[in-house]
Scaffold this motif. Structure first.
Motif, mmCIF file in Angstrom:
data_model
loop_
_atom_site.group_PDB
_atom_site.id
_atom_site.type_symbol
_atom_site.label_atom_id
_atom_site.label_comp_id
_atom_site.label_asym_id
_atom_site.label_seq_id
_atom_site.Cartn_x
_atom_site.Cartn_y
_atom_site.Cartn_z
ATOM 1 N N VAL A 109 -9.836 16.827 13.044
ATOM 2 C CA VAL A 109 -8.813 15.785 13.049
ATOM 3 C C VAL A 109 -7.850 16.093 11.919
ATOM 4 O O VAL A 109 -8.241 16.219 10.755
ATOM 5 C CB VAL A 109 -9.439 14.390 12.852
ATOM 6 N N ARG A 110 -6.588 16.237 12.246
ATOM 7 C CA ARG A 110 -5.572 16.582 11.244
ATOM 8 C C ARG A 110 -4.683 15.356 11.018
ATOM 9 O O ARG A 110 -3.818 15.036 11.839
ATOM 10 C CB ARG A 110 -4.744 17.761 11.735
ATOM 11 N N PRO A 111 -4.887 14.642 9.904
ATOM 12 C CA PRO A 111 -4.103 13.415 9.665
ATOM 13 C C PRO A 111 -2.632 13.730 9.431
ATOM 14 O O PRO A 111 -2.291 14.643 8.670
ATOM 15 C CB PRO A 111 -4.748 12.812 8.419
ATOM 16 N N ALA A 112 -1.775 12.992 10.085
ATOM 17 C CA ALA A 112 -0.333 13.194 9.966
ATOM 18 C C ALA A 112 0.327 12.119 9.110
ATOM 19 O O ALA A 112 1.239 12.424 8.336
ATOM 20 C CB ALA A 112 0.304 13.198 11.351
ATOM 21 N N ALA A 113 -0.123 10.860 9.247
ATOM 22 C CA ALA A 113 0.530 9.786 8.486
ATOM 23 C C ALA A 113 -0.378 8.559 8.436
ATOM 24 O O ALA A 113 -1.182 8.331 9.346
ATOM 25 C CB ALA A 113 1.872 9.413 9.113
ATOM 26 N N ALA A 141 -8.301 4.103 9.801
ATOM 27 C CA ALA A 141 -8.383 5.264 8.925
ATOM 28 C C ALA A 141 -9.826 5.585 8.555
ATOM 29 O O ALA A 141 -10.221 6.754 8.506
ATOM 30 C CB ALA A 141 -7.558 5.015 7.658
ATOM 31 N N ASP A 142 -10.652 4.570 8.295
ATOM 32 C CA ASP A 142 -12.029 4.837 7.877
ATOM 33 C C ASP A 142 -12.923 5.228 9.047
ATOM 34 O O ASP A 142 -14.067 5.621 8.849
ATOM 35 C CB ASP A 142 -12.616 3.633 7.145
ATOM 36 N N VAL A 143 -12.415 5.136 10.273
ATOM 37 C CA VAL A 143 -13.164 5.607 11.438
ATOM 38 C C VAL A 143 -12.770 7.039 11.795
ATOM 39 O O VAL A 143 -13.626 7.889 12.068
ATOM 40 C CB VAL A 143 -12.927 4.665 12.650
ATOM 41 N N LEU A 144 -11.490 7.332 11.761
ATOM 42 C CA LEU A 144 -11.008 8.656 12.163
ATOM 43 C C LEU A 144 -11.104 9.693 11.042
ATOM 44 O O LEU A 144 -11.228 10.890 11.316
ATOM 45 C CB LEU A 144 -9.556 8.557 12.640
ATOM 46 N N LEU A 145 -11.036 9.263 9.803
ATOM 47 C CA LEU A 145 -11.027 10.214 8.687
ATOM 48 C C LEU A 145 -12.383 10.265 8.005
ATOM 49 O O LEU A 145 -12.977 9.225 7.674
ATOM 50 C CB LEU A 145 -9.956 9.816 7.657
ATOM 51 N N SER A 188 -7.827 -2.300 0.146
ATOM 52 C CA SER A 188 -8.447 -3.229 -0.796
ATOM 53 C C SER A 188 -7.490 -4.305 -1.268
ATOM 54 O O SER A 188 -7.897 -5.299 -1.855
ATOM 55 C CB SER A 188 -8.990 -2.463 -2.002
ATOM 56 N N THR A 189 -6.191 -4.136 -1.013
ATOM 57 C CA THR A 189 -5.196 -5.146 -1.395
ATOM 58 C C THR A 189 -4.903 -6.129 -0.261
ATOM 59 O O THR A 189 -4.079 -7.023 -0.417
ATOM 60 C CB THR A 189 -3.878 -4.470 -1.814
ATOM 61 N N GLY A 190 -5.565 -5.960 0.874
ATOM 62 C CA GLY A 190 -5.350 -6.859 2.006
ATOM 63 C C GLY A 190 -4.439 -6.310 3.073
ATOM 64 O O GLY A 190 -4.228 -6.960 4.099
ATOM 65 N N LEU A 191 -3.896 -5.116 2.864
ATOM 66 C CA LEU A 191 -3.060 -4.485 3.880
ATOM 67 C C LEU A 191 -3.938 -3.866 4.954
ATOM 68 O O LEU A 191 -5.081 -3.471 4.700
ATOM 69 C CB LEU A 191 -2.169 -3.423 3.248
ATOM 70 N N ARG A 192 -3.379 -3.742 6.141
ATOM 71 C CA ARG A 192 -4.108 -3.069 7.220
ATOM 72 C C ARG A 192 -3.576 -1.643 7.321
ATOM 73 O O ARG A 192 -2.365 -1.436 7.457
ATOM 74 C CB ARG A 192 -3.911 -3.799 8.545
ATOM 75 N N VAL A 193 -4.492 -0.671 7.264
ATOM 76 C CA VAL A 193 -4.096 0.729 7.217
ATOM 77 C C VAL A 193 -4.669 1.466 8.419
ATOM 78 O O VAL A 193 -5.875 1.448 8.659
ATOM 79 C CB VAL A 193 -4.575 1.402 5.911
ATOM 80 N N LEU A 194 -3.785 2.137 9.173
ATOM 81 C CA LEU A 194 -4.176 2.952 10.322
ATOM 82 C C LEU A 194 -3.696 4.376 10.080
ATOM 83 O O LEU A 194 -2.823 4.612 9.229
ATOM 84 C CB LEU A 194 -3.581 2.391 11.603
ATOM 85 N N VAL A 195 -4.258 5.291 10.833
ATOM 86 C CA VAL A 195 -3.876 6.690 10.659
ATOM 87 C C VAL A 195 -3.437 7.260 12.000
ATOM 88 O O VAL A 195 -4.013 6.938 13.053
ATOM 89 C CB VAL A 195 -5.039 7.515 10.065
ATOM 90 N N LEU A 196 -2.380 8.078 11.947
ATOM 91 C CA LEU A 196 -1.959 8.874 13.099
ATOM 92 C C LEU A 196 -2.438 10.298 12.830
ATOM 93 O O LEU A 196 -2.125 10.871 11.782
ATOM 94 C CB LEU A 196 -0.446 8.838 13.250
ATOM 95 N N ALA A 197 -3.233 10.851 13.754
ATOM 96 C CA ALA A 197 -3.809 12.178 13.521
ATOM 97 C C ALA A 197 -3.686 13.027 14.776
ATOM 98 O O ALA A 197 -3.712 12.506 15.905
ATOM 99 C CB ALA A 197 -5.285 12.039 13.128
#
Length: 801
Positions: free
Chosen positions: A440-444, A395-399, A414-423
């Motif tokens: 880039v249009r983030p979808a989820a 997410a921090d690379v694409l957004l 920041s809570t230790g989860l891994r977050v990715l984005v579909l765009a």
């Protein structure tokens, strides 16, 4: 950022190319056109026997043994058994280590996927034959040379061969070389050079065989042996000349000279070193740890910085899909995510977690283009016919900052989860040299939960206690990595660093690395630079990893450690492979290295002390022109009880001392004064008995034997420190064995001992006691001076004084 390469998508594993037939394979096997190369982990049995039998010291001791058999009594030839014992023990231990290594190497070897008779099969690397159609996926190591037959965004890293850092896109018809590895995409290639003809196999055969060379420890021991060789020659000449002039017969002269020369030879030092290394290999093998190079055991002991990747080390390799947060209701986020996951023919752990966790069936969209995931890009892309082009990644690379979902992604990370984005991106972006040709249009947001290894907290606590700094170097979001590190109580984890902000200068980078312990968004080249920066500060760096993005850093680190479940490339370049994939094995690995190095230093002190006092005695006897005070059997008895038997136990004992630099000067600082004390005191007692009491030689030599044994027993006690019950018991047992020899008549007669002159014996006891006190004071004084010069204590071990 790497240039994305669009490619028409077909699953290469389902390629219509049938590969070789069973009949063609049999023909090539019969023609010896197989990939049968020497295993990196061991040398042949013939080489092992040759290396342990045909040695310089065996030749010298064998010659002296023949001289004693001709001119002396058979009891004085007992030292000849050293040849058989040294050779047999060395061969047996190394063969045992070879069997362990070869067995683990087969288990730990990455299988090769090939197509034969139209079916996909997995083979051992040595079963590949000329002309095989080999299937490649991300992380695979290329084991033979060949030509690409099909490519699905295939990108190969050839930096280990060419030094060029950027991955190379491979199209059909391009050459691939063994020793390179796949960083993105997949494909197939036809094997054209196998076995010893392959490029990497030639390098391995020349430079990567099972060896005790190229080791700081062995280099130090070889220096000792070189010094001893040069000292033995003139000392032996002087001793022979003096004995011919002082002994009653030629036979007595030769036996006396042989006794002096045999004792100068540190014949067991190399043997005990080989045994310690070999036993270390076997012990680690029992813990499912494959040591691919013996000097790696030495590296284990010297490690003071451990760089670990979060995934596969602190966390389990797999992940669980936690939730999907839809950001744009106008976009078909869930169907697009399902289609993207289904379109990946070689899914990594992230994509597998998405596949398994989705309750959305794949919509069956037709794929037109794809960009495979790579750790450098941190995203993958797929274009669907009539359903748009989609990117899936960090997410921090694409957004961009301020984009919808970016803040939410940071909070979750920041809570230790891994977050990715579909765009979604404009059609045609994947075929462009620059993917940012449109918005880039983030979808989820796709949130993944990582599984922390249960053994990680205790393992990190162990390294903190042992003075080993742990640096978490990950490609994931810094906040997410920092949260996991903090949950494990890793020191300095409260300030995770984004590696994209690190300075390019190594010195400046080293400053940041010293002050922090968690780094996120680290690229493959940065991992390599970080290892070099730490090494520039004098650190011995171990690097653990399991993915292709770790390969370069593993290769450059002082010690590369790969997980058994890691990619074939990481397992190929690592010196140590943890086949059980357990981070908890690392403390045992480091502990084994420390045991080996610390114990070899103790053993070296024993053998070098013997060499020094032998040379001192030979020189003094030669200058004064008196008969040598010992028969060979006397020195065989003393050496067995104060060096040979104790050295075996000390070499294999537990030892958790951290390795220190300065092996050679530290051993010399102990062995030289200890050898001087033993040699001078023994000569003084013998000279007084010879010149003033005029006793028979048998009584005088017994006085010298008693003095030397008592002093060398005290030296053994000093070397065995810090004392515990079994070390004190070992010293006491050796003393009791000597008393038994004196008390039992036939043993006393066998060893030609006559402790009948009480005056001489009391004199020997007094001289030995005085020399022991002076030696202890001298060593204490040297230790005090050394600590003044080196307050850190790196140059002097507490165990030797």
């Amino acid at each position: 950022m790497l240039r994305p390469t669009g490619a028409q998508v077909t699953d290469v594993r389902q390629s219509p190319a049938p590969g070789l037939t069973a009949a063609q394979v049999r023909e090539r096997v019969a023609a010896h056109q197989t990939n049968d190369v020497p295993r990196r982990s061991s040398r042949s049995a013939a080489d092992i026997v040759r290396a342990n039998v045909l040695t310089r010291f065996n030749a010298l001791i064998g010659t002296l043994f023949v001289l004693v058999m001709i001119f002396g009594e058979w009891q004085d030839g007992l030292f000849g058994g050293i040849i058989l014992a040294n050779s047999a023990i060395g061969v047996i231990q190394e063969l045992r280590a070879k069997r362990t290594l070869d067995r683990l190497a087969v288990v730990g070897e990455t299988p090769v996927k090939v197509r034969r008779d139209g079916e996909l099969a997995e083979l051992e690397q040595r079963e590949v034959v000329l002309g095989d159609l080999i299937v490649l996926g991300t992380g695979d190591r290329i084991v033979v040379d060949g030509t690409v037959a099909a490519s699905q965004g295939l990108e190969v890293d050839e930096s280990l061969l060419t030094g060029e850092a950027d991955p190379v896109h491979k199209a059909p018809g391009d050459k691939v070389m063994s020793g390179s590895f796949v960083v993105a995409g997949g494909g197939t290639f036809t094997a054209e050079k196998v076995g010893r003809e392959a490029y990497a196999a030639r390098l391995v055969e020349e430079a990567s065989q099972f060896s005790l060379s190229h080791s700081e420890l062995m280099a130090g021991i070889n220096r000792f042996l070189k010094y001893v060789t040069w000292l033995i020659i003139p000392t032996a000449v002087l001793l022979f000349a003096s004995q011919l002039g002082s002994a009653d017969t030629t036979g007595e002269a030769i036996v006396g000279a042989v006794a002096g020369v045999v004792t100068m030879i540190p014949e067991g030092l190399v043997l005990m070193t080989s045994i310690a290394f070999a036993v270390g290999v076997v012990r680690l093998g029992r813990r499912r740890c494959l040591v691919q190079e013996l000097p790696a055991i030495e590296g284990l002991a010297r490690v003071d910085v451990l760089c670990v990747d979060k995934t596969g080390t602190l966390t389990e390799p797999g992940m669980d899909l936690d939730e999907i947060i839809v950001l744009d209701d106008d976009l078909p986020a869930r169907p697009a995510l399902a289609a993207t996951a289904d379109a990946d023919p070689d899914p990594n752990a992230t994509m597998l977690a998405v596949r398994e966790g989705l309750d959305e069936p794949a919509p069956g969209w037709e794929v037109t283009e794809t960009v495979p995931f790579s750790s450098a890009r941190k995203w993958s892309g797929v274009a669907f016919d009539g359903h748009g082009t989609w990117l899936f990644g960090a997410a921090d690379v694409l957004l961009e900052p301020g984009a919808p979902g970016r803040r939410r992604a940071e909070e979750l990370g920041s809570t230790g989860l891994r977050v990715l984005v579909l765009a979604r991106v404009p059609d045609g972006a994947l075929a462009s040299p620059d993917r940012k040709t449109g918005p880039v249009r983030p979808a989820a947001l796709v949130v993944l939960r990582q599984r922390i290894r249960a053994e990680a907290p205790k393992t990190l606590e162990y390294f903190a206690e042992q003075g080993v700094a742990v640096k978490v170097i990950s490609g994931d979001n810094p906040a997410s990595v920092g949260a996991i590190a903090r949950s494990l109580n890793l020191p300095k984890a409260e300030r995770p660093v984004d590696a994209r902000t690190l300075p390019g200068d190594l010195a400046a980078m080293a400053d940041v690395l010293e002050d922090n312990s968690v780094f996120g968004r680290v690229g493959p080249q940065q991992k390599r630079a970080m290892v070099k920066a730490l090494q520039s500060r004098g650190h011995t760096v171990a690097m653990t990893g399991d993915g292709v993005n770790d390969v370069l850093a593993l290769k450059d680190a002082d010690l590369g450690v790969s997980m058994g479940s890691g990619s074939g490339a990481t397992r190929a370049v690592a010196q140590i492979v943890l086949l059980d994939n357990s981070f908890a094995t690392l403390p045992y690995v480091v502990g084994e290295g420390r045991r080996v190095l610390g114990n070899i230093e103790r053993v070296a002190n024993l053998f070098l002390t013997k060499t020094v006092y032998s040379i001192i005695l030979a020189v003094l006897v030669g200058l004064v022109h008196i008969r040598f005070p010992f028969l060979p059997r006397h020195l065989t008895l003393i050496s067995s009880l104060t060096i040979g038997i104790p050295a075996f136990f000390l070499a294999l004992a537990p030892n958790l001392e951290r390795a220190r630099s300065g092996f050679v000067p530290r051993v010399l600082r102990f062995a030289v004064p200890a050898g001087l004390a033993c040699g001078i005191a023994t000569f003084a007692g013998y000279y007084l008995a010879t010149e003033y009491t005029r006793s028979p030689f048998a009584e005088n030599s017994s006085t010298a034997t008693l003095a030397l044994f008592l002093l060398t027993l005290w030296v053994l006690a000093l070397i065995a420190r810090p004392w515990n019950w079994w070390r004190l018991g070992l010293v006491a047992a050796m003393g009791a064995a000597f008393l038994i020899v004196l008390a039992v008549p036939w043993l006393r007669e066998f060893f030609a001992l006559r402790p009948d002159n009480v005056r001489n014996d009391v004199t020997a006891l007094a001289i030995a006691a005085g020399a022991g006190v002076l030696l202890t004071v001298a060593l204490r004084w040297d230790k005090w001076l050394t600590r003044l010069r080196d307050p850190s204590g790196q140059q002097y071990g507490k165990s030797n004084t």
